[in-house]
Design an enzyme around this catalytic site. Structure first.
Site, PDB file in Angstrom:
ATOM      1  N   ARG A   1       6.562  22.431  -0.299  1.00 47.62           N
ATOM      2  CA  ARG A   1       6.951  21.280   0.525  1.00 47.62           C
ATOM      3  C   ARG A   1       8.227  21.555   1.324  1.00 47.62           C
ATOM      4  O   ARG A   1       8.358  21.088   2.464  1.00 47.62           O
ATOM      5  CB  ARG A   1       7.124  20.041  -0.352  1.00 47.62           C
ATOM      6  CG  ARG A   1       5.802  19.472  -0.844  1.00 47.62           C
ATOM      7  CD  ARG A   1       5.993  18.306  -1.776  1.00 47.62           C
ATOM      8  NE  ARG A   1       4.729  17.675  -2.107  1.00 47.62           N
ATOM      9  CZ  ARG A   1       4.563  16.782  -3.069  1.00 47.62           C
ATOM     10  NH1 ARG A   1       5.608  16.414  -3.800  1.00 47.62           N
ATOM     11  NH2 ARG A   1       3.379  16.254  -3.308  1.00 47.62           N
TER      12      ARG A   1
ATOM     13  N   LYS B   1     -12.770  10.815 -13.799  1.00 45.02           N
ATOM     14  CA  LYS B   1     -13.262   9.445 -13.925  1.00 45.02           C
ATOM     15  C   LYS B   1     -13.750   8.864 -12.605  1.00 45.02           C
ATOM     16  O   LYS B   1     -13.082   8.976 -11.581  1.00 45.02           O
ATOM     17  CB  LYS B   1     -12.154   8.536 -14.481  1.00 45.02           C
ATOM     18  CG  LYS B   1     -11.739   8.864 -15.913  1.00 45.02           C
ATOM     19  CD  LYS B   1     -10.694   7.869 -16.406  1.00 45.02           C
ATOM     20  CE  LYS B   1     -10.306   8.149 -17.852  1.00 45.02           C
ATOM     21  NZ  LYS B   1      -9.300   7.171 -18.347  1.00 45.02           N
TER      22      LYS B   1
ATOM     23  N   GLY C   1      -3.974  17.925  -5.856  1.00 42.10           N
ATOM     24  CA  GLY C   1      -3.305  19.010  -6.577  1.00 42.10           C
ATOM     25  C   GLY C   1      -4.245  20.038  -7.165  1.00 42.10           C
ATOM     26  O   GLY C   1      -4.034  21.252  -7.018  1.00 42.10           O
TER      27      GLY C   1
ATOM     28  N   GLY D   1      -1.688  11.165  -3.184  1.00 44.13           N
ATOM     29  CA  GLY D   1      -2.120   9.772  -3.082  1.00 44.13           C
ATOM     30  C   GLY D   1      -2.441   9.359  -1.665  1.00 44.13           C
ATOM     31  O   GLY D   1      -3.386   8.594  -1.420  1.00 44.13           O
TER      32      GLY D   1
END
Length: 397
Positions: free
Chosen positions: A41, A198, A351, A374
């Site tokens: 980053r 999930k 990630g 996100g």
């Protein structure tokens, strides 16, 4: 999406002698001693900073780091390690300034790093009084932090409301262009890979994509739930039986418009979740009650690879198996190689996805690798990110 671009301002000379405030994403991982363990980053932020310096601007840069408590600065919250790494990358001193909200001294051609912005009272709630103070620090506000674009905070949204000029830095602009190319104006067929443990964490993404994509490849625990929805047994594999109905709705929605959710026809199983567990390839219809499905089988992997190689656009979020274990990585490896070999425009994010890309050395073969976690997921969900929204509003004003 129409936003003002910092590159255009610099090219026109509009940034010369101006005070430029850059919101970067410098939230890097650190070890227990505070040393940076991975600096992607920081390296990604350098082009925007250099662009501002080369344009003759007085440059201020800030970011959050970790999860500090507002109003309570602690040594572990400091951007000092980031300042040191930035100085190495830029080849020049990068002074670190604390208590900067009420004023910053920086001359044209200089750059300073402003301490962890999330320590400032009102940052997370985007308090107007803070946003106005931040805006008063600069002539040009530049958002170059896609990783925080899904948050409406003081340095990501509020400052953009009040700054004289608000624009997108090169990293953020590249994300906008890649997202537009992949989702708003895709070359067909559009294939999305959504994998994870999930369904519940990605149900809204699956539902949004099911209305747009031509093929929706599911993997990991998500695929197990979809296998249940297709009437297959999955043994003791990770799944969410209470969401089988929702998975069925996604399958039906896709089928209704001639699209597909490919269900695995073969899988790789084990009796235990362990790196040294013996792996067994079997037909999806033959999964035993005590089996764990830890990867897609070679037949399924090759079928999906063929589809990916024929795609026009590929969106990838998540490995399709437990790729960290050598015995259960082949599915993800085949998928990764197919994306690398495809002529499709590909965009990847998340990630685990980035870890798989690095593991198989295909960085240069992916069309665009997103820097957001996100934020990338919210884009896939069809949401308008707050940072995009305010920059578009300012561009239209």
């Amino acid at each position: 999406m129409n936003v003002l671009r910092f590159a255009d301002l610099c090219a026109s000379g509009a940034a010369r002698n101006q005070r430029v405030f850059i919101r970067a994403d410098l939230n890097v991982p650190q070890d227990d001693s505070g040393a940076i363990t991975e600096d992607t980053r920081i390296r990604a932020s350098v082009p925007c900073i250099r662009m501002a310096l080369d344009a003759g601007a007085a440059v201020m840069v800030t970011s959050h780091l970790g999860r500090p408590t507002e109003g309570e600065f602690k040594p572990e919250d400091s951007l000092a390690p980031v300042a040191a790494r930035l100085a190495e990358l830029l080849g020049r001193p990068v002074p670190l300034l604390a208590n900067w909200v009420d004023g910053v001294s920086v001359a044209p051609g200089q750059v300073v790093l402003l301490e962890n912005c999330r320590v400032n009272n009102g940052e997370k709630k985007n308090a107007p009084e803070l946003a106005k103070k931040l805006a008063a620090l600069c002539d040009i506000y530049v958002n170059d932090a896609f990783g925080t674009a899904h948050r409406a905070e003081g340095t990501t949204y509020g400052i953009a409301q009040y700054a004289p000029i608000a624009c997108a830095g090169p990293l953020l602009a590249a994300e906008i262009d890649a997202i537009t190319r992949a989702l708003a104006n895709p070359k067909r067929p559009l294939v999305a890979i959504v994998a994870g443990s999930k369904v519940s964490t990605k149900l809204s993404i699956l539902e949004a994509l099911s209305r747009n994509v031509d093929q929706l490849i599911v993997g990991g625990g998500i695929a197990n739930t979809f296998m249940l929805a297709a009437g297959l047994k999955i043994g003791k594999s990770l799944a969410e039986a209470d969401l089988v109905g929702e998975a069925r709705k996604v399958i039906d929605a896709m089928a209704a418009r001639g699209a597909e959710v490919p269900i695995p026809t073969d899988v790789v199983t084990a009796k235990a979740f362990a790196a040294d567990a013996p792996a067994t390839i079997k037909a999806a219809a033959d999964v035993a009650d005590d089996d764990l499905i830890l990867d897609i089988g070679p037949q399924t992997a090759q079928r999906l690879a063929t589809q990916l190689k024929a795609a026009g656009t590929i969106v990838w979020n998540g490995p399709v198996g437990v790729f960290e274990f050598a015995a259960f990585e082949q599915g993800t490896r085949v998928i990764a190689q197919a994306i690398a070999e495809s002529s499709a425009f590909s965009i990847a994010g998340g990630g685990d996805t980035l870890a798989a890309i690095a593991k198989y050395g295909i960085e240069k073969d992916v069309g665009y690798i997103s820097t957001g976690g996100g934020a990338f997921l919210e884009v896939l969900e069809g949401k308008t990110l707050p940072a995009f929204e305010i920059l578009a509003k300012r561009a239209a004003a």
